[in-house]
Every structure is written in structure tokens, then in C-alpha cells.
Design a protein around this motif. Sequence first.
Motif, PDB file in Angstrom:
ATOM      1  N   TYR A 112       0.814  -1.197   0.000  1.00  0.00           N
ATOM      2  CA  TYR A 112       0.000   0.000   0.000  1.00  0.00           C
ATOM      3  C   TYR A 112       0.855   1.257   0.000  1.00  0.00           C
ATOM      4  O   TYR A 112       1.926   1.289   0.588  1.00  0.00           O
ATOM      5  N   ARG A 113       0.318   2.287  -0.644  1.00  0.00           N
ATOM      6  CA  ARG A 113       1.045   3.540  -0.727  1.00  0.00           C
ATOM      7  C   ARG A 113       0.075   4.703  -0.556  1.00  0.00           C
ATOM      8  O   ARG A 113      -1.032   4.662  -1.090  1.00  0.00           O
ATOM      9  N   LEU A 114       0.524   5.712   0.161  1.00  0.00           N
ATOM     10  CA  LEU A 114      -0.265   6.923   0.338  1.00  0.00           C
ATOM     11  C   LEU A 114      -0.162   7.747  -0.937  1.00  0.00           C
ATOM     12  O   LEU A 114       0.936   8.038  -1.401  1.00  0.00           O
ATOM     13  N   CYS A 115      -1.305   8.094  -1.531  1.00  0.00           N
ATOM     14  CA  CYS A 115      -1.293   8.774  -2.806  1.00  0.00           C
ATOM     15  C   CYS A 115      -1.510  10.268  -2.689  1.00  0.00           C
ATOM     16  O   CYS A 115      -2.097  10.736  -1.728  1.00  0.00           O
ATOM     17  N   GLY A 116      -1.058  10.969  -3.677  1.00  0.00           N
ATOM     18  CA  GLY A 116      -1.295  12.410  -3.750  1.00  0.00           C
ATOM     19  C   GLY A 116      -2.765  12.673  -4.073  1.00  0.00           C
ATOM     20  O   GLY A 116      -3.457  11.784  -4.559  1.00  0.00           O
ATOM     21  N   PRO A 117      -3.231  13.906  -3.818  1.00  0.00           N
ATOM     22  CA  PRO A 117      -4.650  14.226  -3.998  1.00  0.00           C
ATOM     23  C   PRO A 117      -5.082  14.354  -5.460  1.00  0.00           C
ATOM     24  O   PRO A 117      -6.249  14.176  -5.771  1.00  0.00           O
ATOM     25  N   ALA A 118      -4.138  14.670  -6.367  1.00  0.00           N
ATOM     26  CA  ALA A 118      -4.524  14.871  -7.768  1.00  0.00           C
ATOM     27  C   ALA A 118      -4.832  13.528  -8.432  1.00  0.00           C
ATOM     28  O   ALA A 118      -4.276  12.498  -8.054  1.00  0.00           O
ATOM     29  N   ARG A 119      -5.720  13.549  -9.415  1.00  0.00           N
ATOM     30  CA  ARG A 119      -6.051  12.347 -10.153  1.00  0.00           C
ATOM     31  C   ARG A 119      -4.802  11.892 -10.902  1.00  0.00           C
ATOM     32  O   ARG A 119      -4.134  12.686 -11.556  1.00  0.00           O
ATOM     33  N   HIS A 120      -4.503  10.617 -10.803  1.00  0.00           N
ATOM     34  CA  HIS A 120      -3.250  10.138 -11.406  1.00  0.00           C
ATOM     35  C   HIS A 120      -3.308   8.642 -11.684  1.00  0.00           C
ATOM     36  O   HIS A 120      -4.193   7.950 -11.203  1.00  0.00           O
ATOM     37  N   HIS A 121      -2.338   8.172 -12.462  1.00  0.00           N
ATOM     38  CA  HIS A 121      -2.139   6.740 -12.531  1.00  0.00           C
ATOM     39  C   HIS A 121      -0.705   6.474 -12.104  1.00  0.00           C
ATOM     40  O   HIS A 121       0.033   7.406 -11.777  1.00  0.00           O
ATOM     41  N   HIS A 122      -0.320   5.214 -12.064  1.00  0.00           N
ATOM     42  CA  HIS A 122       0.958   4.860 -11.448  1.00  0.00           C
ATOM     43  C   HIS A 122       1.900   4.190 -12.419  1.00  0.00           C
ATOM     44  O   HIS A 122       1.489   3.332 -13.185  1.00  0.00           O
ATOM     45  N   LEU A 123       3.144   4.596 -12.338  1.00  0.00           N
ATOM     46  CA  LEU A 123       4.196   3.883 -13.040  1.00  0.00           C
ATOM     47  C   LEU A 123       4.867   3.038 -11.961  1.00  0.00           C
ATOM     48  O   LEU A 123       5.314   3.579 -10.950  1.00  0.00           O
ATOM     49  N   VAL A 124       4.861   1.743 -12.134  1.00  0.00           N
ATOM     50  CA  VAL A 124       5.365   0.850 -11.094  1.00  0.00           C
ATOM     51  C   VAL A 124       6.584   0.092 -11.607  1.00  0.00           C
ATOM     52  O   VAL A 124       6.537  -0.513 -12.683  1.00  0.00           O
ATOM     53  N   CYS A 125       7.677   0.119 -10.838  1.00  0.00           N
ATOM     54  CA  CYS A 125       8.857  -0.654 -11.213  1.00  0.00           C
ATOM     55  C   CYS A 125       8.639  -2.102 -10.781  1.00  0.00           C
ATOM     56  O   CYS A 125       8.399  -2.375  -9.614  1.00  0.00           O
ATOM     57  N   ARG A 126       8.716  -3.011 -11.739  1.00  0.00           N
ATOM     58  CA  ARG A 126       8.460  -4.412 -11.386  1.00  0.00           C
ATOM     59  C   ARG A 126       9.660  -5.057 -10.712  1.00  0.00           C
ATOM     60  O   ARG A 126       9.581  -6.177 -10.212  1.00  0.00           O
ATOM     61  N   VAL A 127      10.795  -4.361 -10.666  1.00  0.00           N
ATOM     62  CA  VAL A 127      11.976  -4.899  -9.982  1.00  0.00           C
ATOM     63  C   VAL A 127      11.954  -4.522  -8.492  1.00  0.00           C
ATOM     64  O   VAL A 127      11.927  -5.384  -7.630  1.00  0.00           O
ATOM     65  N   CYS A 128      11.923  -3.210  -8.190  1.00  0.00           N
ATOM     66  CA  CYS A 128      12.001  -2.774  -6.789  1.00  0.00           C
ATOM     67  C   CYS A 128      10.648  -2.358  -6.207  1.00  0.00           C
ATOM     68  O   CYS A 128      10.530  -2.168  -5.006  1.00  0.00           O
ATOM     69  N   GLY A 129       9.637  -2.196  -7.051  1.00  0.00           N
ATOM     70  CA  GLY A 129       8.319  -1.820  -6.540  1.00  0.00           C
ATOM     71  C   GLY A 129       8.109  -0.322  -6.385  1.00  0.00           C
ATOM     72  O   GLY A 129       7.067   0.125  -5.922  1.00  0.00           O
ATOM     73  N   MET A 130       9.101   0.456  -6.787  1.00  0.00           N
ATOM     74  CA  MET A 130       8.998   1.915  -6.725  1.00  0.00           C
ATOM     75  C   MET A 130       7.790   2.392  -7.535  1.00  0.00           C
ATOM     76  O   MET A 130       7.507   1.847  -8.595  1.00  0.00           O
ATOM     77  N   ALA A 182       5.781   5.820  -9.194  1.00  0.00           N
ATOM     78  CA  ALA A 182       5.746   7.242  -9.525  1.00  0.00           C
ATOM     79  C   ALA A 182       4.316   7.560  -9.945  1.00  0.00           C
ATOM     80  O   ALA A 182       3.664   6.752 -10.607  1.00  0.00           O
ATOM     81  N   GLU A 183       3.820   8.731  -9.533  1.00  0.00           N
ATOM     82  CA  GLU A 183       2.474   9.135  -9.936  1.00  0.00           C
ATOM     83  C   GLU A 183       2.572   9.937 -11.226  1.00  0.00           C
ATOM     84  O   GLU A 183       3.444  10.780 -11.365  1.00  0.00           O
ATOM     85  N   ARG A 184       1.677   9.655 -12.136  1.00  0.00           N
ATOM     86  CA  ARG A 184       1.664  10.368 -13.401  1.00  0.00           C
ATOM     87  C   ARG A 184       0.293  11.010 -13.528  1.00  0.00           C
ATOM     88  O   ARG A 184      -0.722  10.333 -13.368  1.00  0.00           O
ATOM     89  N   GLN A 185       0.268  12.306 -13.774  1.00  0.00           N
ATOM     90  CA  GLN A 185      -1.020  12.999 -13.671  1.00  0.00           C
ATOM     91  C   GLN A 185      -1.774  13.186 -14.980  1.00  0.00           C
ATOM     92  O   GLN A 185      -2.910  13.622 -14.968  1.00  0.00           O
ATOM     93  N   GLU A 186      -1.162  12.825 -16.090  1.00  0.00           N
ATOM     94  CA  GLU A 186      -1.942  12.889 -17.326  1.00  0.00           C
ATOM     95  C   GLU A 186      -3.005  11.808 -17.282  1.00  0.00           C
ATOM     96  O   GLU A 186      -2.763  10.736 -16.768  1.00  0.00           O
ATOM     97  N   ASN A 187      -4.144  12.145 -17.802  1.00  0.00           N
ATOM     98  CA  ASN A 187      -5.243  11.196 -17.744  1.00  0.00           C
ATOM     99  C   ASN A 187      -5.436  10.536 -19.110  1.00  0.00           C
ATOM    100  O   ASN A 187      -6.351  10.859 -19.844  1.00  0.00           O
ATOM    101  N   ASP A 188      -4.528   9.655 -19.456  1.00  0.00           N
ATOM    102  CA  ASP A 188      -4.578   8.998 -20.760  1.00  0.00           C
ATOM    103  C   ASP A 188      -5.742   8.019 -20.841  1.00  0.00           C
ATOM    104  O   ASP A 188      -5.884   7.182 -19.969  1.00  0.00           O
ATOM    105  N   VAL A 189      -6.501   8.145 -21.871  1.00  0.00           N
ATOM    106  CA  VAL A 189      -7.528   7.139 -22.130  1.00  0.00           C
ATOM    107  C   VAL A 189      -7.264   6.584 -23.526  1.00  0.00           C
ATOM    108  O   VAL A 189      -7.194   7.329 -24.495  1.00  0.00           O
ATOM    109  N   VAL A 190      -7.023   5.293 -23.610  1.00  0.00           N
ATOM    110  CA  VAL A 190      -6.737   4.653 -24.890  1.00  0.00           C
ATOM    111  C   VAL A 190      -7.814   3.609 -25.156  1.00  0.00           C
ATOM    112  O   VAL A 190      -7.996   2.696 -24.341  1.00  0.00           O
TER     113      VAL A 190
END
Length: 127
Positions: free
Chosen positions: A81-99, A101-109
Motif C-alpha cells: 500500500y502507498r499513500l497517494c497524492g490528492p490529484a487524479r493520477h495513474h501509477h508507473l510501477v517498477c516491477r523490480v524494486c516496486g517503486m 511514480a504518480e503520473r497525472q496525465e489522464n490517458d484514455v486509450v
Amino acid sequence: MVDMARWGPMLAAAGIRVTNQRLLVLDVLAAHRLPVSAQRVHTELQDRGEHTGLTTVYRALASMAEAGIVHAFTHMGEAVYRLCGPARHHHLVCRVCGMVAERQENDVVDGFRAEEVYGVCATCEER
Ligand SMILES: [Zn+2]
Ligand SMILES: [Zn+2]
């Protein structure tokens, strides 16, 4: 010890009750950059002299994840679990260390909105 002024309004804004357990769990999560497991949160609370049960920690994490304050991830097959920032975002997750990063663009594909995108972080890439 727990920063009520900081976490209280956050819980209230998310529409969930402010309880001491939730405040304590938030306080532990805020000290970590990487997502952490319920077990780890529980251990740190014990170290602080807080006698919060593991089940209570799980429940607090689950309710806050549902309310969108905390994000739940799976790292190495474990829920973290991670405490998230208040802005709408999605997550970039490192599959090696689990780090995370929040990304705030709202991409819809093709009608899909990204929640988690997995990759390798810069630190792990250099290894
Ligand atoms: Zn998040
Ligand atoms: Zn990494």
C-alpha cells in the motif's frame, strides 16, 4: 505523535470516519516512498508502542484503499500500500524494486483509463 491536523481532514474529505487506527496507519505510510505491506505497517506500529492488531491494520488499509486515499499494489505476489497524492493520477510501477511514480496525465486509450503501468525504474535500469 500522530499528525491529526494533516490526516484528519484528508479522511473526512474522502468521506470516511477519522479513527485513531486510520491516522496511525497513514502516518506510517507517509514515512515510506515505496509501497509497504500490512505486516510492515503493523510491525512499525508495534515498534512505536501502538498495540494495533494486524487485522485492524488490514481493515484500515482496505477502507482507505476503497476511499482512494491509499493505493493497493501487488509486488512479488504480496499486497502493498502507498499513500497517494490528492490529484487524479495513474501509477508507473517498477516491477523490480516496486517503486511507484504518480503520473497525472489522464490517458484514455480505446476507452481504457490507465491505473498502473509496469516497467523498470531508472535506478534498476542502471544496475
Ligand atoms: Zn495513487
Ligand atoms: Zn526499480
